[in-house]
Enzyme design. Structure first.
Site, PDB file in Angstrom:
ATOM      1  N   LYS A   1      47.448 -24.548  25.247  1.00  0.00           N
ATOM      2  CA  LYS A   1      48.165 -23.906  26.346  1.00  0.00           C
ATOM      3  C   LYS A   1      49.641 -24.265  26.211  1.00  0.00           C
ATOM      4  CE  LYS A   1      48.716 -24.341  31.369  1.00  0.00           C
ATOM      5  NZ  LYS A   1      48.081 -24.803  32.618  1.00  0.00           N
TER       6      LYS A   1
ATOM      7  N   GLU B   1      40.601 -18.852  35.866  1.00  0.00           N
ATOM      8  CA  GLU B   1      40.803 -20.296  35.751  1.00  0.00           C
ATOM      9  C   GLU B   1      41.127 -20.835  37.137  1.00  0.00           C
ATOM     10  OE1 GLU B   1      44.399 -23.125  34.206  1.00  0.00           O
ATOM     11  OE2 GLU B   1      43.827 -21.477  32.886  1.00  0.00           O
TER      12      GLU B   1
ATOM     13  N   THR C   1      44.277 -27.198  35.399  1.00  0.00           N
ATOM     14  CA  THR C   1      44.992 -28.357  35.930  1.00  0.00           C
ATOM     15  C   THR C   1      44.087 -29.593  35.950  1.00  0.00           C
ATOM     16  OG1 THR C   1      46.093 -26.744  37.388  1.00  0.00           O
ATOM     17  CG2 THR C   1      46.709 -29.028  37.665  1.00  0.00           C
TER      18      THR C   1
END
Length: 201
Positions: A133, A46, A73
């Site tokens: 998440k 990621e 992000t």
């Protein structure tokens, strides 16, 4: 009808168990980090949107058969679209912004919004999300995720933030579908990571 790409990616992430969160100061540093992680056996990457050249990095690794590459992000609609354009196989946000989820619902790309509180989980769940998440998990510990699974048994979590690689099996045993690990991976040897992943089979 074939299976959706997002469902396949979810299953692949679960099989990988560990997702390396790459946050670098430059494009070169990120690429070198990913190459080192590959040699250590990490298969899910990621790349965060705080990394310069994130779109080019994702695009350059997107077609490697041994890797699953996604964007992390992601906090704006523009970032979400550019992640799609770069070929991200999954997209992760630190929080949940409904407009991003709505936009990504038109694409067959796995979206994992970030949550922390029961209220945030309820909002994401009301909008159709069952894979979330949990961030920052390391600050709250295993017991926090276990407690959340009580009222939300149908929700699956990817705990991320402040988790050391050696603790990954504990989080998986507690019910995590996969675990996001950041800079701590750089100090782990290939042998240590293989031991972590094999112990969580």
């Amino acid at each position: 009808m074939g299976r959706s790409a997002s469902l396949n990616v979810k299953e692949e992430l679960a099989a990988c168990k560990l997702i390396a969160v790459v946050r670098a100061k430059s494009k070169v540093e990120a690429i070198e980090t990913i190459q080192r992680l590959k040699k250590k056996g990490v298969r899910a990457i990621e790349v965060t949107y705080t990394t310069p050249g994130v779109e080019q990095i994702i695009a350059s690794f997107r077609n490697e058969k041994e890797l699953i590459v996604g964007a992390g992000t992601v906090t704006t609609l523009e970032e979400a679209q550019s992640a799609i354009d770069a070929g991200s196989q999954f997209i992760v946000s630190p929080g949940y912004l409904p407009v991003i989820g709505e936009h990504l619902s038109f694409h067959d790309t796995l979206y994992v919004p970030g949550v922390l509180t029961p209220s945030e989980i309820m909002l994401a769940k009301a909008n159709g999300y069952r894979l979330l998440k949990l961030f920052p998990s390391g600050s709250f510990g295993l017991s926090y995720m276990r407690n959340l699974r009580g009222p939300f048994p149908e929700v699956e979590f990817i705990p991320t933030g402040g988790i050391h690689p050696v603790d990954v099996p504990k989080w998986l045993e507690a019910g995590a579908i996969a675990v996001g690990v950041g800079s701590q991976l750089e100090t782990s040897t290939e042998e240590e990571l293989k031991a972590v992943l094999s112990s969580s089979s």
